[in-house]
Design an enzyme around this catalytic site. Structure first.
Site, PDB file in Angstrom:
ATOM      1  N   ARG A 126      65.935  -8.446 -17.587  1.00  0.00           N
ATOM      2  CA  ARG A 126      64.508  -8.682 -17.420  1.00  0.00           C
ATOM      3  C   ARG A 126      63.768  -7.345 -17.395  1.00  0.00           C
ATOM      4  O   ARG A 126      64.292  -6.348 -16.880  1.00  0.00           O
ATOM      5  CB  ARG A 126      64.316  -9.412 -16.089  1.00  0.00           C
ATOM      6  CG  ARG A 126      62.887  -9.767 -15.730  1.00  0.00           C
ATOM      7  CD  ARG A 126      62.355 -10.844 -16.602  1.00  0.00           C
ATOM      8  NE  ARG A 126      61.197 -11.515 -16.009  1.00  0.00           N
ATOM      9  CZ  ARG A 126      60.410 -12.327 -16.699  1.00  0.00           C
ATOM     10  NH1 ARG A 126      60.626 -12.549 -17.988  1.00  0.00           N
ATOM     11  NH2 ARG A 126      59.398 -12.933 -16.120  1.00  0.00           N
ATOM     12  N   THR A 398      58.928 -17.706 -26.243  1.00  0.00           N
ATOM     13  CA  THR A 398      60.216 -17.156 -25.852  1.00  0.00           C
ATOM     14  C   THR A 398      61.196 -17.708 -26.867  1.00  0.00           C
ATOM     15  O   THR A 398      60.814 -18.458 -27.745  1.00  0.00           O
ATOM     16  CB  THR A 398      60.511 -17.634 -24.425  1.00  0.00           C
ATOM     17  OG1 THR A 398      59.494 -17.126 -23.600  1.00  0.00           O
ATOM     18  CG2 THR A 398      61.854 -17.185 -23.905  1.00  0.00           C
ATOM     19  N   THR A 416      62.607 -13.031 -24.344  1.00  0.00           N
ATOM     20  CA  THR A 416      61.172 -13.222 -24.567  1.00  0.00           C
ATOM     21  C   THR A 416      60.377 -11.931 -24.622  1.00  0.00           C
ATOM     22  O   THR A 416      60.801 -10.894 -24.109  1.00  0.00           O
ATOM     23  CB  THR A 416      60.596 -14.102 -23.431  1.00  0.00           C
ATOM     24  OG1 THR A 416      59.273 -14.489 -23.765  1.00  0.00           O
ATOM     25  CG2 THR A 416      60.582 -13.376 -22.106  1.00  0.00           C
ATOM     26  N   ASN A 418      57.235 -12.764 -23.724  1.00  0.00           N
ATOM     27  CA  ASN A 418      56.295 -13.575 -22.944  1.00  0.00           C
ATOM     28  C   ASN A 418      55.399 -14.363 -23.890  1.00  0.00           C
ATOM     29  O   ASN A 418      55.810 -15.373 -24.411  1.00  0.00           O
ATOM     30  CB  ASN A 418      55.498 -12.764 -21.925  1.00  0.00           C
ATOM     31  CG  ASN A 418      54.907 -13.681 -20.856  1.00  0.00           C
ATOM     32  OD1 ASN A 418      55.381 -14.796 -20.677  1.00  0.00           O
ATOM     33  ND2 ASN A 418      53.873 -13.235 -20.159  1.00  0.00           N
ATOM     34  N   ASP A 440      53.724 -12.140 -15.701  1.00  0.00           N
ATOM     35  CA  ASP A 440      54.593 -13.038 -14.917  1.00  0.00           C
ATOM     36  C   ASP A 440      54.625 -12.651 -13.436  1.00  0.00           C
ATOM     37  O   ASP A 440      55.141 -13.395 -12.609  1.00  0.00           O
ATOM     38  CB  ASP A 440      56.018 -13.052 -15.484  1.00  0.00           C
ATOM     39  CG  ASP A 440      56.186 -14.101 -16.580  1.00  0.00           C
ATOM     40  OD1 ASP A 440      55.274 -14.933 -16.751  1.00  0.00           O
ATOM     41  OD2 ASP A 440      57.233 -14.095 -17.260  1.00  0.00           O
ATOM     42  N   SER A 469      60.694 -14.995 -13.347  1.00  0.00           N
ATOM     43  CA  SER A 469      60.775 -15.717 -14.616  1.00  0.00           C
ATOM     44  C   SER A 469      61.039 -17.199 -14.357  1.00  0.00           C
ATOM     45  O   SER A 469      61.406 -17.590 -13.246  1.00  0.00           O
ATOM     46  CB  SER A 469      61.923 -15.123 -15.431  1.00  0.00           C
ATOM     47  OG  SER A 469      62.162 -15.883 -16.583  1.00  0.00           O
ATOM     48  N   SER A 470      60.859 -18.008 -15.393  1.00  0.00           N
ATOM     49  CA  SER A 470      61.268 -19.415 -15.336  1.00  0.00           C
ATOM     50  C   SER A 470      62.415 -19.687 -16.293  1.00  0.00           C
ATOM     51  O   SER A 470      62.823 -20.840 -16.464  1.00  0.00           O
ATOM     52  CB  SER A 470      60.095 -20.320 -15.738  1.00  0.00           C
ATOM     53  OG  SER A 470      58.999 -20.118 -14.894  1.00  0.00           O
ATOM     54  N   GLY A 491      57.861 -21.038 -21.013  1.00  0.00           N
ATOM     55  CA  GLY A 491      57.227 -20.633 -19.760  1.00  0.00           C
ATOM     56  C   GLY A 491      57.678 -21.538 -18.628  1.00  0.00           C
ATOM     57  O   GLY A 491      58.872 -21.837 -18.493  1.00  0.00           O
TER      58      GLY A 491
HETATM   59  O1  DON Z   1      59.948 -15.444 -18.003  1.00  0.00           O
HETATM   60  C1  DON Z   1      59.200 -16.403 -18.139  1.00  0.00           C
HETATM   61  O2  DON Z   1      59.273 -17.402 -17.475  1.00  0.00           O
HETATM   62  C2  DON Z   1      58.161 -16.347 -19.224  1.00  0.00           C
HETATM   63  N1  DON Z   1      57.842 -14.986 -19.527  1.00  0.00           N
HETATM   64  C3  DON Z   1      58.692 -17.063 -20.393  1.00  0.00           C
HETATM   65  C4  DON Z   1      57.680 -17.145 -21.465  1.00  0.00           C
HETATM   66  C5  DON Z   1      57.966 -18.195 -22.411  1.00  0.00           C
HETATM   67  O3  DON Z   1      58.878 -18.972 -22.304  1.00  0.00           O
HETATM   68  C6  DON Z   1      57.048 -18.291 -23.508  1.00  0.00           C
HETATM   69  N2  DON Z   1      57.508 -19.252 -24.402  1.00  0.00           N
HETATM   70  N3  DON Z   1      57.894 -20.070 -24.919  1.00  0.00           N
END
Ligand code: DON
Length: 586
Positions: A126, A398, A416, A418, A440, A469-470, A491
């Protein structure tokens, strides 16, 4: 032997012929020509003429990723004697070229893997906040957040982790690193034809590419992009060559690092040479829990993804979902109430464990889960507390990679920038996008980020800290043997999509393809709304509305990639139909 369900062909004949000539001229030493026979079909990988294969059953090894060229390159590495980790590295590097909106070397991510010897690996690459970052860096003098600064341009980027992650993975790989990166270099250097979706996205983001860049880059051209155009990325090829030659130092030190630092100076960003030099990927302990005959492996903090998935699966563990019926009002209402509670915990308790004590054991304990569901009422919503609502925009870029090799090693990676194309800033002369992952963090307590997620102290900005993050790369074992690799972008919808995929396959016995096709829904505590995909069953919506739920239809949720082992040992491999995602294998 595969069973294609949907095939789309992207091609540009003129270049196809040119490419074959190129291969002949360069001899068989050309990096892509060497990756032939990727699917047992005798076809070589041709970046100017390729097919999107959505789903297939492979006997030995397979990859599902966001782009057909990347999946084919990953599969080819396994066919050349590499394992799932070789494939993971080659696929990620290829995605950084052919899927620039999310595949990346300027972002970060997580890997959950299971080796055939029973070792579980959780790798955290990350992004981190710069040493010059500070808690209130996105607030104006009146304390009001400027979300534009955390989402767009130079100040939005964290220190990229992807290349450190790739070299941490390389410890488990078998092939020479130069072989794994060669296809990505060739694709950047000589180009590949783009899909209609890519052309659309590049055109839609053109104004922002111009706004957030002062140096020329490969993504802006005078006339609009269209399907079949060739994208050539010479600067990126040079950066990849430096990485090929010098390893991680080819990114975090020397010329590439200097180009990043110079880009930061041009755009008033705060990433320093020292920040880059100090970046380290971290090994974490994979979360593991049992669900019936299955063991589920997930990503611990600094992602909230694994904890949320574990909480959600435990919240429904003793409920008769099968009897309720798939996507019935009763099933969706229960799952929504579970999601609401898990996301409330995310906001309060989760952050980078190196900076904040995450009560991981408590949050996933049987007693705590029972307490969380004690006020669950199957006849009506439990209203979320009222705070300012956030809208969930649909630019979710992502990307997830699922891989299984012939021995049974399983790799699940979500990575990702983001938002799509991250900060939209390309490092001048280095040719890659930087992330906008700083968004985030909780920019201010209670203020929703790009995904409508809120947070507080646990996820406040601090120098060197990883933003929450998710992402939820996931692996499932059945009776302790390999069973499924899955994951998705999206996300905050990531853990809820993974939750639904697990329920679809582990409870409703769906195939990988069916689980991907199933319409998704999402609740994240705040805003107090159930988001549904356009094809969500209308009678379920009506039933939930009658109970008092607010429902909002939105665009597609996630891009799930699944590999599932069938009873005969073959790998059912399915790529999401919502994008250009594709499978490859043999
Ligand atoms: O880490 C996270 O949760 C977000 N930055 C993920 C972003 C994301 O999944 C965008 N797309 N599909």
């Amino acid at each position: 032997m595969y069973l294609p369900s949907c095939l789309t062909t992207i091609s540009k004949n003129r270049f196809s012929i040119f490419y074959i000539l190129l291969i002949v001229l360069l001899g068989l030493s050309h990096p892509l020509s060497a990756q032939n026979d990727w699917s047992g079909s005798g076809k070589s990988i041709d970046p100017f003429h390729y097919t999107i294969l959505k789903s297939a059953t492979f006997q030995h090894a397979s990859v599902a990723s966001a782009h057909p060229l990347a999946s084919m390159i990953g599969a080819a590495m396994m066919q050349k004697g590499g394992n799932a980790f070789d494939a993971a590295i080659a696929t990620q590097l290829a995605l950084a070229v052919v899927f620039p909106e999310a595949g990346n070397i300027g972002g970060g991510g997580f890997m959950v893997a299971r080796k055939t010897n029973g070792e579980n690996i959780a790798l955290d690459f990350r992004e981190t906040a710069s040493s010059k970052a500070s808690r209130d860096m996105y607030l104006d003098k009146n304390g009001n957040p400027d979300m534009h600064l955390s989402q767009d341009g130079h100040l939005a980027s964290g220190i990229p982790g992807s290349i450190a992650g790739i070299f941490a993975m390389y410890k488990y790989a078998k092939l020479p690193f130069q072989q794994l990166i060669a296809p990505a270099i060739a694709l950047a250097e000589h180009g590949f034809v783009i899909t209609a979706k890519e052309a659309h996205l590049l055109n839609a983001t053109k104004a922002e590419f111009i706004r957030y860049n002062t140096k020329p880059n490969a993504f802006v051209k005078a006339i609009p992009w269209k399907e079949g155009d060739t994208l050539i990325q010479k600067d990126l090829a040079k950066t990849l060559m430096r990485i090929s030659k010098n390893g991680a130092k080819g990114f975090y030190e020397g010329k590439t690092a200097q180009l990043i630092a110079a880009e930061m100076q041009r755009g008033k960003g705060i990433i320093t040479l020292d920040d880059l030099k100090k970046y380290k990927a971290d090994k974490r302990t994979a979360l593991t829990f049992n669900f019936n005959d299955f063991t589920i492996l997930g990503m611990p903090p600094p992602s909230s993804g694994g904890i949320i998935v574990e909480q959600l699966m435990k919240m429904i563990a003793h409920k008769p979902l099968l009897a309720y019926g798939f996507e019935s009002v009763k099933m969706v209402q229960l799952m929504v109430e579970a999601e609401r509670r898990a996301f409330a915990d995310r906001a309060a308790y989760m952050g980078d464990p190196d900076f904040w004590k995450v009560p991981l054991k408590t949050l996933t304990s049987v007693a705590y889960i029972a307490q969380r569901m004690a006020n669950y009422d199957s006849t009506k919503p439990t209203p979320s507390q009222q705070i300012k609502e956030g809208q969930i925009p649909e630019h979710e870029e992502t990307t997830h990679i699922s891989i299984m090799d012939a021995e049974g090693n399983m790799v699940s990676i979500t990575t990702t920038l983001n938002g799509w194309y991250g900060s939209r800033t390309v490092v001048g002369g280095a040719g890659f996008f930087l992330n906008n992952e700083m968004d985030d963090f909780s920019v201010k307590p209670g203020v929703p980020n790009m995904f409508g997620a809120v947070g507080g102290e646990a996820n406040a900005i601090q120098p060197g800290k990883r933003m929450l993050s998710s992402m939820a790369p996931t692996i499932v074992l059945k009776n302790n043997a390999p069973f499924m690799v899955c994951g998705t972008p999206g996300g905050t919808t990531i853990p809820t999509s993974v939750f639904q995929t697990l329920a679809d396959v582990l409870i409703f016995n769906m195939s990988a393809e069916q689980a991907i096709a199933a319409p998704k829904f999402h609740h994240q505590w705040l805003p107090d709304v159930i988001f549904v995909e356009p094809n969500f069953p209308k009678n379920t919506i009506a039933g939930l509305e009658a109970m008092g739920y607010a429902i909002q239809q939105r665009g597609p949720i996630g891009r799930t990639e699944i590999i599932k082992i069938l009873r005969n040992g073959a790998r059912e491999t399915a790529a999401d139909t919502r994008g250009d995602d594709a499978v490859a294998g043999f």
